[in-house]
Design a protein around this motif. Sequence first.
Motif, PDB file in Angstrom:
ATOM      1  N   SER A  77      27.518  39.295  16.878  1.00 47.71           N
ATOM      2  CA  SER A  77      27.502  40.758  16.813  1.00 47.71           C
ATOM      3  C   SER A  77      26.360  41.265  15.955  1.00 47.71           C
ATOM      4  CB  SER A  77      28.824  41.286  16.241  1.00 47.71           C
ATOM      5  OG  SER A  77      28.951  40.934  14.870  1.00 47.71           O
ATOM      6  N   ASP A 102      28.377  46.885  22.051  1.00 48.93           N
ATOM      7  CA  ASP A 102      28.700  47.842  20.985  1.00 48.93           C
ATOM      8  C   ASP A 102      28.273  47.340  19.609  1.00 48.93           C
ATOM      9  OD1 ASP A 102      30.533  45.786  20.714  1.00 48.93           O
ATOM     10  OD2 ASP A 102      32.284  47.093  20.481  1.00 48.93           O
ATOM     11  N   ALA A 103      27.385  46.358  19.557  1.00 51.10           N
ATOM     12  CA  ALA A 103      26.907  45.857  18.261  1.00 51.10           C
ATOM     13  C   ALA A 103      26.208  46.974  17.497  1.00 51.10           C
ATOM     14  CB  ALA A 103      25.951  44.689  18.467  1.00 51.10           C
ATOM     15  N   PRO A 104      26.335  47.003  16.177  1.00 52.98           N
ATOM     16  CA  PRO A 104      25.683  48.055  15.384  1.00 52.98           C
ATOM     17  C   PRO A 104      24.173  48.098  15.636  1.00 52.98           C
ATOM     18  CG  PRO A 104      27.256  46.845  14.048  1.00 52.98           C
ATOM     19  CD  PRO A 104      27.151  46.106  15.336  1.00 52.98           C
ATOM     20  N   ARG A 123      32.322  43.134  25.140  1.00 52.59           N
ATOM     21  CA  ARG A 123      33.218  42.390  24.245  1.00 52.59           C
ATOM     22  C   ARG A 123      34.641  42.307  24.796  1.00 52.59           C
ATOM     23  NH1 ARG A 123      32.723  42.119  18.275  1.00 52.59           N
ATOM     24  NH2 ARG A 123      31.324  43.894  18.276  1.00 52.59           N
ATOM     25  N   TRP A 204      43.300  40.700  12.273  1.00 47.34           N
ATOM     26  CA  TRP A 204      42.276  39.707  12.615  1.00 47.34           C
ATOM     27  C   TRP A 204      42.371  38.496  11.690  1.00 47.34           C
ATOM     28  CZ3 TRP A 204      39.152  40.183  16.867  1.00 47.34           C
ATOM     29  CH2 TRP A 204      39.195  41.429  17.511  1.00 47.34           C
ATOM     30  N   PRO A 225      41.675  48.054  16.067  1.00 46.48           N
ATOM     31  CA  PRO A 225      40.242  48.207  15.812  1.00 46.48           C
ATOM     32  C   PRO A 225      39.950  48.010  14.328  1.00 46.48           C
ATOM     33  CG  PRO A 225      41.264  50.334  16.288  1.00 46.48           C
ATOM     34  CD  PRO A 225      42.294  49.292  16.547  1.00 46.48           C
ATOM     35  N   THR A 226      38.762  47.491  14.042  1.00 42.27           N
ATOM     36  CA  THR A 226      38.358  47.299  12.650  1.00 42.27           C
ATOM     37  C   THR A 226      36.879  47.613  12.510  1.00 42.27           C
ATOM     38  OG1 THR A 226      38.149  45.708  10.835  1.00 42.27           O
ATOM     39  CG2 THR A 226      37.968  44.815  13.052  1.00 42.27           C
ATOM     40  N   CYS A 228      35.133  46.022  10.516  1.00 41.30           N
ATOM     41  CA  CYS A 228      34.540  44.736  10.116  1.00 41.30           C
ATOM     42  C   CYS A 228      34.059  43.970  11.345  1.00 41.30           C
ATOM     43  CB  CYS A 228      35.553  43.910   9.349  1.00 41.30           C
ATOM     44  SG  CYS A 228      36.195  44.692   7.854  1.00 41.30           S
ATOM     45  N   ASP A 229      33.011  44.465  11.997  1.00 38.66           N
ATOM     46  CA  ASP A 229      32.546  43.816  13.231  1.00 38.66           C
ATOM     47  C   ASP A 229      32.157  42.364  12.997  1.00 38.66           C
ATOM     48  OD1 ASP A 229      29.233  43.742  13.243  1.00 38.66           O
ATOM     49  OD2 ASP A 229      30.051  45.296  11.959  1.00 38.66           O
ATOM     50  N   GLN A 232      35.196  39.891  13.473  1.00 33.96           N
ATOM     51  CA  GLN A 232      36.008  39.971  14.697  1.00 33.96           C
ATOM     52  C   GLN A 232      35.852  38.691  15.524  1.00 33.96           C
ATOM     53  OE1 GLN A 232      34.578  44.140  15.866  1.00 33.96           O
ATOM     54  NE2 GLN A 232      36.687  44.174  16.554  1.00 33.96           N
ATOM     55  N   GLU A 275      28.103  46.078   4.082  1.00 33.12           N
ATOM     56  CA  GLU A 275      28.760  46.439   5.339  1.00 33.12           C
ATOM     57  C   GLU A 275      30.257  46.139   5.226  1.00 33.12           C
ATOM     58  OE1 GLU A 275      28.185  43.441   8.669  1.00 33.12           O
ATOM     59  OE2 GLU A 275      26.489  42.964   7.352  1.00 33.12           O
TER      60      GLU A 275
END
Length: 315
Positions: A77, A102-104, A123, A204, A225-226, A228-229, A232, A275
């Motif tokens: 990610s 959807d990666a930052p 994802r 998670w 949802p979190t 904290c990508d 995951q 982050e």
Amino acid sequence: MGNDNLPTRAQVLDAAERIRGLVIETPLRRLRLGDHDVWLKCESLQTGGSFKLRGASNRLALLSEAERRAGVVAFSSGNHAQGVAIAARRLNIPATIVMPADAPAPKVAGTRAQGAEIVFYDRASEDRVAISRALAAERGAVVVPSFDDPHIISGQGTAGLELVAQCPESVRRIVICCGGGGLAAGVALAVPGAEIVVVEPEGWDDMRRSLELGRIVPVVADAPPTACDALQTPVVSPLTFGVLQARGATGVSVSEDDVRAAGRFAWKELDLMVEPGGSAALAAVLAGKVAPGPGTVVMVTGGNMDPATHAAWVA
């Protein structure tokens, strides 16, 4: 997988020699909490914004000349993506990174800036491992996993060797953010005398549950949802689980509010941009889920966040 197949402390020591000069020594900062000093290992200040460069540099340095010409494929990610991309650029190795759509944005931009090719996937509906393996087979490239590889684990463990050398007191406990567990497993190997506590977002926390049950269990299908990508990871690997189980590691989970409070604390009190996934271990200590005590080191693992998003996150 038997214990004979697990990475060893000797491999971590070898990795430290191999990547000397390819990574920087990150600072160890003191934080006073109540009656105790807690030590923060700031891997968020590593080149590329996370500890991931350690494992990537170690793995890529071990490739043969033929493998280097064919290139590497990784899936991530963002933080592992950037670590592999930086290591590949330095070693003149073609790199393709499979990243979630959807990666930052900063992680995508940082990866692309290093010259890596990016392949996006969904994802929710696509398998990043299958995509990566297909690309590697098509190109004759080597897949570089983010944690399920003994050389990645050994490279990440060099952060543990470093923090022991830096800490002015005996290291008794290390609190570590955990996605797939590569960093936690590597540090557990590097510092055999310390208690290891892994920290994951609520829902998670598959490593915590796996350690408690004595077998690997995946993240539940309806995981919440979190933010904290970086953490995951749907299921941990026999390598990381095996190392942590053998070391008697334990785990805790933190809420989204805990993580946000830790990010805000890091920014306002420590002047550190961290982050969400990189602040989970700090969150556990600040929220009282891991009690600070003598010789406690908390790993701050990633700092890749868009400034505007970060400003809103810590407001």
